[in-house]
Every structure is written in C-alpha cells, then in structure tokens.
Design an enzyme around this catalytic site. Structure first.
Site, PDB file in Angstrom:
ATOM      1  N   TRP A   1       0.836  -1.211   0.000  1.00  0.00           N
ATOM      2  CA  TRP A   1       0.000   0.000   0.000  1.00  0.00           C
ATOM      3  C   TRP A   1       0.858   1.243   0.000  1.00  0.00           C
ATOM      4  CZ3 TRP A   1      -4.238  -1.377  -1.920  1.00  0.00           C
ATOM      5  CH2 TRP A   1      -4.866  -2.562  -1.540  1.00  0.00           C
TER       6      TRP A   1
ATOM      7  N   LYS B   1     -12.141  -2.144   6.547  1.00  0.00           N
ATOM      8  CA  LYS B   1     -11.365  -3.004   7.435  1.00  0.00           C
ATOM      9  C   LYS B   1     -11.845  -2.863   8.873  1.00  0.00           C
ATOM     10  CE  LYS B   1      -8.233  -3.440   3.882  1.00  0.00           C
ATOM     11  NZ  LYS B   1      -7.603  -2.594   2.882  1.00  0.00           N
TER      12      LYS B   1
ATOM     13  N   ASP C   1      -1.861   6.658   6.390  1.00  0.00           N
ATOM     14  CA  ASP C   1      -2.880   5.732   5.900  1.00  0.00           C
ATOM     15  C   ASP C   1      -3.162   4.758   7.050  1.00  0.00           C
ATOM     16  OD1 ASP C   1      -4.330   3.678   4.765  1.00  0.00           O
ATOM     17  OD2 ASP C   1      -2.949   3.291   3.111  1.00  0.00           O
TER      18      ASP C   1
END
Ligand SMILES: *Cc1c(COP(=O)(O)O)cnc(C)c1O
Length: 362
Positions: A108, A199, A175
């Site tokens: 990511w 999530k 993030d």
C-alpha cells in the site's frame, strides 16, 4: 426489531477486508434497509439532503472527532468515495507543492508512492522491501525540506504495524486503513489521516479522511472540485451524493465501539487476541510468523506452515472448524488472520485450537 436478535454468525471470519462487523451492527444495518428510524422508508430511498440523513452524517463526523479526541476547530472530517486508493493521489494533489517524504513499508505504501510521483518529487526515506516487508524501518531522518511525511500505520498484507511514530516537524499524513480505532494514539500528531472503511470502520464504499485545516491552501495547483478537500469541507461532506449506506453502517459501528468501552477497551481486547495467536505461532513447531516480533501487527497476523506438505490437512481442518478468510495475500502466501475490533476472542481461540490440533495429529 424486525429481525431475530438470536440470529448468529456461523463462521469465524478472519477476512482482511471487507471484513467482520459486530453482529448488532449487521442487524441494525439490515433493519435500516427495511425501515430507517420508523419512518416507513428504507435508508436506501431517502434523500441525502433529508434531515434524517444529514443527522446521520453529522453524528458520524462528530463521533470520529470524539473517538480521536480531536477538536472541531482545527480538524475536518470527511466521508469520501473512491477508497483509500483515491487518497493516494488526492493527498499529493492537495498538499504536495514540491517534495514529499514517504516511508515504504509494503504494497500500500508503494502504491501511494507511485501516485504521489505524478505530483512532485518523492523521497523514499526508508524501505523494508529488502526483506519482503517483514519489519518497520526505524531511526530514519524525516527531511525538513519536504511538504509532508507519509506513512502507513498498519501493513495489512505483511502484518507489520508501526508501534511508535517518529516525531516530525513537517506535517504527517497517515494511511490508517487497517488499524484506525484499534488502539489509542495521540491523533493530534497527525495532520491528515485516511482510512478505507472496509477493514476496521464499516463496510466498503466510503473512506474517512481527517484533515488539519492548516495543511490546506498551500499549493497553487488548480484542483478539480471532487478532488479538492476544501470543496467537501465547505459542504460538510455533502457536496455530492455520499455513499449513504456505508456512512450509516460506519456510524453504527462507531456507536458500537463507543458503547463497548471505546478505543481503550478495544485495544486491550485486541492485544489479548494478538497475544493468544502469536504465542501459538511461537510455540507450535509447525508454524512460523512472517513479521519481526517487535513490529507484529495486532490486526493482521501473517504466518506460514514450516512444511507446506501439511497445507491440505490444515486447510481442511480450518474448514471443518468454520474458519474462513485466512489465506495469505497472493504476494506473500501462507496465512493471514485478520482480527479487527469486531473479531470475538472465541474465534481466535478456535483458530489456535485447530493449530495445536495439527501439532498433536501429526
Ligand atoms: C485495503 C487498504 C488500502 C486500499 O483500500 P481501498 O479502499 O481498496 O482503495 C489502502 N491502504 C491500506 C493500508 C489498506 O489496508
């Protein structure tokens, strides 16, 4: 109550995302589709400009500030679309003038770096790519001549997590897609936080963005309205039609989090779950963990069988126990057990039982 409250989840759901939500949140979400607030209408068929929905959006935005202990004067909360992946470009679009510093701790992070490079010069100040991202680099220098520093708090795929954030004099962007609200943090150390909901926050379809207002307005770039944080801030996250269901379910989940004792309580439970599973990985000779001990994530636990010959046996034992979603991401293989806030400790104990059963069986 329209649905049977005794309805139970039949599986031990270790999916990485979209992932487990508390049973009561699922029931309330299902009810809202049938009838929201006893209005005779479904949440899916009311205007996003109706009082009912404007109230939902406001409560959701307020709860984010309450849970993060941030104040309304300095920070804005948005519920946007396009996933965390859109934030990879929206962040530099809005706040990168010349140069930014990025920490590379996994897939990511590297995707965020790739997008940011379209907008300016990117310094990758440290990376753990050399050892398949099994640790978090430390003691790096955050160059002061950068517009901001970007990091990923929890690496969903590799199972590592930043335990201590280095102090920085330049703005910090994080993030937090896979560990937001899972542990207590001093959120005021961050200038921009984003997290895809699917999530630890809610269902897929919305991304929460928390912005310190002072980081905006420093670039001379022309920004399309939809990509401009200021547009959404000015309209209280109702500039265009928001993903109403995702925002509502995220709100339900935050209410659940609050009534379950808040982040502090959930952090205790999350640590307990992590200890149970990592202890088994460490004592069971059939398994080995991927992440370095000091950087192990409490959210996503990555591990492998020492001998892949036992994969078929282990997989069928998992299946018989009703455990699903623990196959590792294709980029590292093995297993990954995601244990977000809603994961009951019983499910983790069931997984550990199956793991020790494998040891006893062979
Ligand atoms: C899942 C994930 C993303 C991507 O989220 P999308 O909403 O699918 O774009 C980004 N960062 C992290 C840390 C993630 O876990």
């Amino acid at each position: 109550m329209l649905l049977n409250p005794d309805y139970s989840m039949k599986k031990h759901n270790f999916c990485a995302g979209p992932s487990i939500l508390p049973k009561e949140v699922i029931i309330q979400a299902a009810e809202s589709i049938l009838d929201i607030n006893e209005s005779g209408l479904s949440l899916l068929e009311i205007s996003h400009r109706s009082k009912a929905f404007v109230d939902i959006m406001e409560e959701a935005r307020s709860l984010v500030l309450e849970l993060t202990k941030l104040n309304r004067k300095d920070y804005s909360v948005l519920f946007l679309q396009g996933g965390a992946s859109t934030q990879f470009s929206m962040v530099p679009y809005n706040i990168l003038s010349k140069k930014a510093a990025y920490l590379d701790t996994g897939s990511w992070s590297s995707k965020a770096i790739k997008e940011a490079k379209l907008f300016g010069e990117i310094t990758e100040i440290a990376s753990s790519k050399d050892s398949n991202y099994n640790y978090i680099p430390k003691n790096y220098t955050i160059s002061e001549d950068c517009d901001y520093f970007h990091c990923t708090s929890n690496n969903t795929i590799y199972g590592t997590q930043i335990k201590e954030f280095q102090s920085s004099i330049i703005p910090v962007v994080c993030d937090m897609s896979s560990d937001i609200f899972s542990r207590q943090l001093d959120f005021s150390k961050f200038d921009l936080i984003y997290a895809g909901a699917q999530k630890n926050l809610g269902p897929a379809g919305t991304t929460v963005v928390i912005i310190k207002n002072s980081v905006l307005g420093n670039t001379s770039r022309n920004i399309p309205s939809m990509m401009d944080y200021q547009t959404h801030i000015n309209k209280s996250s109702l500039y265009n039609t928001p993903p109403v269901f995702s925002v509502y379910v995220s709100l339900l989940n935050m209410r659940w989090l609050k009534s379950s004792g808040g982040i502090k309580k959930l952090e205790e439970i999350n640590n307990k779950k992590a200890t149970i599973l990592y202890s088994e990985i460490d004592i069971n000779p059939f398994f080995k963990g991927h992440a370095k001990e000091e950087d192990r994530s409490a959210m996503n636990v990555t591990f492998n069988l020492v001998n892949d010959d036992f994969k078929e046996t282990f997989d069928s034992m998992l299946k018989d126990a009703g455990i699903i979603g623990i196959n590792g991401h294709i980029s590292i293989g093995g297993y990954r057990a995601s244990m977000y806030n809603a994961m009951p400790i019983e499910s983790v104990k069931t997984l550990v039982e199956v793991m020790s059963e494998l040891e006893n069986k062979l």
